[in-house]
Scaffold this motif. Structure first.
Motif, PDB file in Angstrom:
ATOM      1  N   GLN A   1      39.183  52.365  89.435  1.00  0.00           N
ATOM      2  CA  GLN A   1      40.562  51.963  89.178  1.00  0.00           C
ATOM      3  C   GLN A   1      41.094  52.862  88.069  1.00  0.00           C
ATOM      4  OE1 GLN A   1      40.455  49.823  92.096  1.00  0.00           O
ATOM      5  NE2 GLN A   1      42.146  48.992  90.880  1.00  0.00           N
ATOM      6  N   VAL A   2      42.151  53.602  88.356  1.00  0.00           N
ATOM      7  CA  VAL A   2      42.616  54.608  87.403  1.00  0.00           C
ATOM      8  C   VAL A   2      44.129  54.550  87.228  1.00  0.00           C
ATOM      9  CG1 VAL A   2      40.717  56.153  88.045  1.00  0.00           C
ATOM     10  CG2 VAL A   2      42.955  56.430  89.130  1.00  0.00           C
ATOM     11  N   LYS A   3      44.575  55.098  86.105  1.00  0.00           N
ATOM     12  CA  LYS A   3      45.979  55.420  85.895  1.00  0.00           C
ATOM     13  C   LYS A   3      46.093  56.929  85.725  1.00  0.00           C
ATOM     14  CE  LYS A   3      47.756  51.111  83.913  1.00  0.00           C
ATOM     15  NZ  LYS A   3      48.447  50.497  82.741  1.00  0.00           N
ATOM     16  N   ILE A   4      47.204  57.481  86.204  1.00  0.00           N
ATOM     17  CA  ILE A   4      47.374  58.933  86.215  1.00  0.00           C
ATOM     18  C   ILE A   4      48.651  59.290  85.464  1.00  0.00           C
ATOM     19  CG2 ILE A   4      47.588  60.978  87.685  1.00  0.00           C
ATOM     20  CD1 ILE A   4      46.270  59.294  89.931  1.00  0.00           C
ATOM     21  N   SER A   5      48.538  60.218  84.515  1.00  0.00           N
ATOM     22  CA  SER A   5      49.701  60.595  83.710  1.00  0.00           C
ATOM     23  C   SER A   5      50.319  61.919  84.146  1.00  0.00           C
ATOM     24  CB  SER A   5      49.308  60.682  82.230  1.00  0.00           C
ATOM     25  OG  SER A   5      48.324  61.687  82.034  1.00  0.00           O
ATOM     26  N   SER A   6      49.706  62.594  85.110  1.00  0.00           N
ATOM     27  CA  SER A   6      50.206  63.891  85.566  1.00  0.00           C
ATOM     28  C   SER A   6      50.652  63.803  87.019  1.00  0.00           C
ATOM     29  CB  SER A   6      49.113  64.954  85.423  1.00  0.00           C
ATOM     30  OG  SER A   6      49.403  66.099  86.188  1.00  0.00           O
ATOM     31  N   LYS A   7      51.923  64.120  87.273  1.00  0.00           N
ATOM     32  CA  LYS A   7      52.411  64.110  88.655  1.00  0.00           C
ATOM     33  C   LYS A   7      51.694  65.169  89.488  1.00  0.00           C
ATOM     34  CE  LYS A   7      56.599  64.041  91.479  1.00  0.00           C
ATOM     35  NZ  LYS A   7      56.077  64.954  92.513  1.00  0.00           N
ATOM     36  N   LYS A   8      51.348  66.274  88.854  1.00  0.00           N
ATOM     37  CA  LYS A   8      50.631  67.330  89.569  1.00  0.00           C
ATOM     38  C   LYS A   8      49.280  66.821  90.062  1.00  0.00           C
ATOM     39  CE  LYS A   8      49.154  72.148  89.033  1.00  0.00           C
ATOM     40  NZ  LYS A   8      49.054  73.299  88.087  1.00  0.00           N
ATOM     41  N   ALA A   9      48.573  66.073  89.202  1.00  0.00           N
ATOM     42  CA  ALA A   9      47.289  65.495  89.604  1.00  0.00           C
ATOM     43  C   ALA A   9      47.491  64.460  90.705  1.00  0.00           C
ATOM     44  CB  ALA A   9      46.601  64.858  88.400  1.00  0.00           C
ATOM     45  N   PHE A  10      48.524  63.631  90.557  1.00  0.00           N
ATOM     46  CA  PHE A  10      48.832  62.622  91.579  1.00  0.00           C
ATOM     47  C   PHE A  10      49.098  63.283  92.929  1.00  0.00           C
ATOM     48  CE2 PHE A  10      52.051  60.408  94.054  1.00  0.00           C
ATOM     49  CZ  PHE A  10      51.527  59.128  94.164  1.00  0.00           C
ATOM     50  N   ASP A  11      49.939  64.307  92.933  1.00  0.00           N
ATOM     51  CA  ASP A  11      50.293  64.985  94.188  1.00  0.00           C
ATOM     52  C   ASP A  11      49.063  65.601  94.849  1.00  0.00           C
ATOM     53  OD1 ASP A  11      52.940  64.301  93.871  1.00  0.00           O
ATOM     54  OD2 ASP A  11      53.526  66.223  92.977  1.00  0.00           O
ATOM     55  N   LEU A  12      48.180  66.175  94.040  1.00  0.00           N
ATOM     56  CA  LEU A  12      46.977  66.804  94.599  1.00  0.00           C
ATOM     57  C   LEU A  12      46.048  65.752  95.204  1.00  0.00           C
ATOM     58  CD1 LEU A  12      45.277  69.308  95.074  1.00  0.00           C
ATOM     59  CD2 LEU A  12      44.365  69.072  92.753  1.00  0.00           C
ATOM     60  N   LEU A  13      45.853  64.641  94.508  1.00  0.00           N
ATOM     61  CA  LEU A  13      44.990  63.573  95.029  1.00  0.00           C
ATOM     62  C   LEU A  13      45.583  62.963  96.295  1.00  0.00           C
ATOM     63  CD1 LEU A  13      44.026  61.885  91.638  1.00  0.00           C
ATOM     64  CD2 LEU A  13      42.479  63.138  93.156  1.00  0.00           C
TER      65      LEU A  13
ATOM     66  N   PHE B   1      54.848  58.644  92.661  1.00  0.00           N
ATOM     67  CA  PHE B   1      54.123  58.712  91.399  1.00  0.00           C
ATOM     68  C   PHE B   1      54.705  57.712  90.405  1.00  0.00           C
ATOM     69  CE2 PHE B   1      54.077  60.734  87.078  1.00  0.00           C
ATOM     70  CZ  PHE B   1      52.740  60.481  86.809  1.00  0.00           C
ATOM     71  N   ASP B   2      53.836  56.896  89.811  1.00  0.00           N
ATOM     72  CA  ASP B   2      54.248  55.932  88.797  1.00  0.00           C
ATOM     73  C   ASP B   2      53.140  55.856  87.750  1.00  0.00           C
ATOM     74  OD1 ASP B   2      55.036  53.872  87.200  1.00  0.00           O
ATOM     75  OD2 ASP B   2      55.243  52.389  88.795  1.00  0.00           O
ATOM     76  N   PHE B   3      53.429  56.339  86.562  1.00  0.00           N
ATOM     77  CA  PHE B   3      52.390  56.385  85.528  1.00  0.00           C
ATOM     78  C   PHE B   3      52.021  54.999  85.008  1.00  0.00           C
ATOM     79  CE2 PHE B   3      56.528  57.420  83.634  1.00  0.00           C
ATOM     80  CZ  PHE B   3      56.663  56.416  82.685  1.00  0.00           C
ATOM     81  N   HIS B   4      52.810  53.956  85.375  1.00  0.00           N
ATOM     82  CA  HIS B   4      52.454  52.588  84.990  1.00  0.00           C
ATOM     83  C   HIS B   4      51.431  51.974  85.947  1.00  0.00           C
ATOM     84  CE1 HIS B   4      55.491  52.347  81.901  1.00  0.00           C
ATOM     85  NE2 HIS B   4      56.460  52.661  82.753  1.00  0.00           N
ATOM     86  N   THR B   5      51.347  52.495  87.148  1.00  0.00           N
ATOM     87  CA  THR B   5      50.571  51.862  88.217  1.00  0.00           C
ATOM     88  C   THR B   5      49.085  52.190  88.112  1.00  0.00           C
ATOM     89  OG1 THR B   5      52.459  51.904  89.712  1.00  0.00           O
ATOM     90  CG2 THR B   5      50.278  51.722  90.723  1.00  0.00           C
TER      91      THR B   5
END
Length: 463
Positions: A131-143, A154-158
């Protein structure tokens, strides 16, 4: 999910690249985690088996729900990947929680604790999801592109769930580096690092002896890392197996070696080999030191010579290999091996000191310790790079698939067949039931070993 789903190894590379932009729900991880080894508890047992607790304990400074993504480490001879998570802690007295802020002139109110969480154990997923939170949209898009995230935006709160148990462990088209010549490099460095570590066992290039004594009293290593004494949580292993505290499993080991030395575990420790093959003696009296060790090397009144061996002493290929390095290091024979190793890894200060010593220059203990410490770090980093780049990925593939990569063509041999073809090899009890493959000038060994682990004992968020 998309059809672009990747293998676990590629996902871990992404985690490593973006580890500063991903935080992990540590409480979820701990609640769902199954240990792969034996749980250790802090303290020592007295003669009656009673556990004596340390007088200090650690307290988490943050006690947060999330921690930074850990560093990923391959095991060197099993298909195992660990995630090392670092957290900030402070020392406090066990009896009243009074904080310990300073030891030997060093502030210790912001120390690090380290916990390993096994992602893959012997080729099997051990952590099903993170269970993770992601602060980088670039990392989110790649995953998301790689098919491991379900979310649309992308939502850094989620908090996102990244499932690991539905991914292939390795890519089917993986290619692996040649291992020719690697074993000799690793073996030479292991012998040299063993010698250096034996010199530095009670020495520091930063702190003096009274400070190191204070560190030890406060459960700190000479590098100011937390180092509590630990023991098994059980007293009797058979009882622990019967009552379900422990269970066992087969762990498959994958080692590389040469046609003379099966693997690195065959090499002796520095002090053991020193005692077997050499004599330390007093220069003035000629008195022989009964139990020599490299810690004594800083005593200027001592000298070293070869030990006179009896006709019953059997000299193996391991002994011959180690002796050439020891002879060079001890100044009994200048064969260039040590200098070659030091130059290869960039340990310039010790290389220069080694040359100066051969010319007779007097070198202070402080200068020697500093050069040895720097060299040891460079040697360890060089070895780690070899494993991470060339050996561990191959070990992981073999351990996960039970096969050699297609690019490696080799027929399996039993221990008896390998011993007949390579008579200098020595086999342990577990290795005698293994399979062996001749790959160029190397031998790959695969064998099973029984390992024990603590059952249903999740790591709790306590100090």
């Amino acid at each position: 999910m998309t059809n672009n789903q990747i293998c676990l190894l590629e996902l871990i590379k992404i985690f490593a690249e973006y580890r500063n932009n991903i935080i992990v729900n540590i409480k979820h991880l701990q609640e769902h985690y199954q240990r792969t080894g034996i749980k250790r508890v802090r303290g020592v047992r007295n003669e009656s088996g009673e556990l004596l607790q340390p007088w200090l304990q650690t307290e988490y400074i943050d006690n947060a729900e999330y921690v930074g993504m850990g560093e990923f480490q391959f095991n060197r001879n099993t298909a195992t990947i660990n995630m090392l998570i670092k957290r900030k802690v402070r020392l406090a007295k066990s009896e009243d929680q009074t904080p310990t802020l300073e030891v030997a002139g060093l502030l210790v109110n912001n120390l690090n604790s380290f916990n390993n969480y096994t992602i893959v154990s012997d080729g099997k997923i051990n952590i099903k999801s993170l269970q993770v939170k992601i602060s980088s949209k670039k990392a989110f898009d790649l995953l998301k592109e790689k098919g491991v995230l379900d979310a649309e935006k992308f939502d850094f709160h989620t908090e996102y769930s990244i499932h690991l148990d539905n991914l292939p462990l390795v890519a089917s088209d993986s290619r692996y580096s040649s291992i020719d010549g690697l074993f000799n490099q690793l073996a030479e460095i292991k012998v040299l690092t063993s010698i250096i570590s034996a010199h530095l066992k009670k020495e520091s290039d930063v702190f003096i002896a009274p400070q190191l004594d204070e560190f030890q009293k406060h459960y700190l290593s000479k590098n100011a890392y937390i180092s509590f004494p630990t023991t098994n949580e059980y007293i009797d292993i058979q009882e622990a197996l019967l009552n379900g505290t422990l269970d066992s499993r087969l762990s498959y080991k994958i080692d590389i070696g040469s046609q003379n030395i099966l693997n690195l575990s065959k090499l002796h420790s520095a002090n053991k080999f020193l005692n077997k093959m050499y004599r330390l003696y007093d220069k003035e009296t000629g008195e022989i030191i009964i139990k020599p060790s490299f810690e004594m090397a800083f005593n200027e009144n001592l000298a070293v010579r070869h030990r006179l061996l009896s006709s019953r002493t059997k000299i193996t290929k391991v002994d011959e290999f180690m002796k050439s390095i020891f002879d060079d290091f001890l100044g009994l024979e200048q064969n260039g091996i040590v200098l070659g190793i030091l130059n290869k890894v960039g340990a310039d200060s010790l290389a220069q000191l080694f040359q100066d010593k051969q010319t007779g220059r007097q070198i202070s203990k402080e200068e020697t310790i500093a050069a040895l410490t720097t060299a040891n770090n460079k040697l360890e980093k060089y070895v780690e790079n070899i494993y991470q780049d060339k050996i561990s990925p191959l070990v992981f593939y073999i351990g996960c698939t039970g096969l050699l990569p297609e690019q490696i063509e080799a027929k399996p041999m039993t221990a008896e067949e390998a011993a007949a073809k390579y008579p200098n090899l020595q086999f342990s009890k577990n290795e005698q039931d293994g399979s062996f493959f001749a790959v160029g000038d190397s031998i790959i060994s695969i064998y099973a070993k029984t390992e024990y682990y603590s059952k249903n004992m999740p790591i709790l968020n306590i100090s």
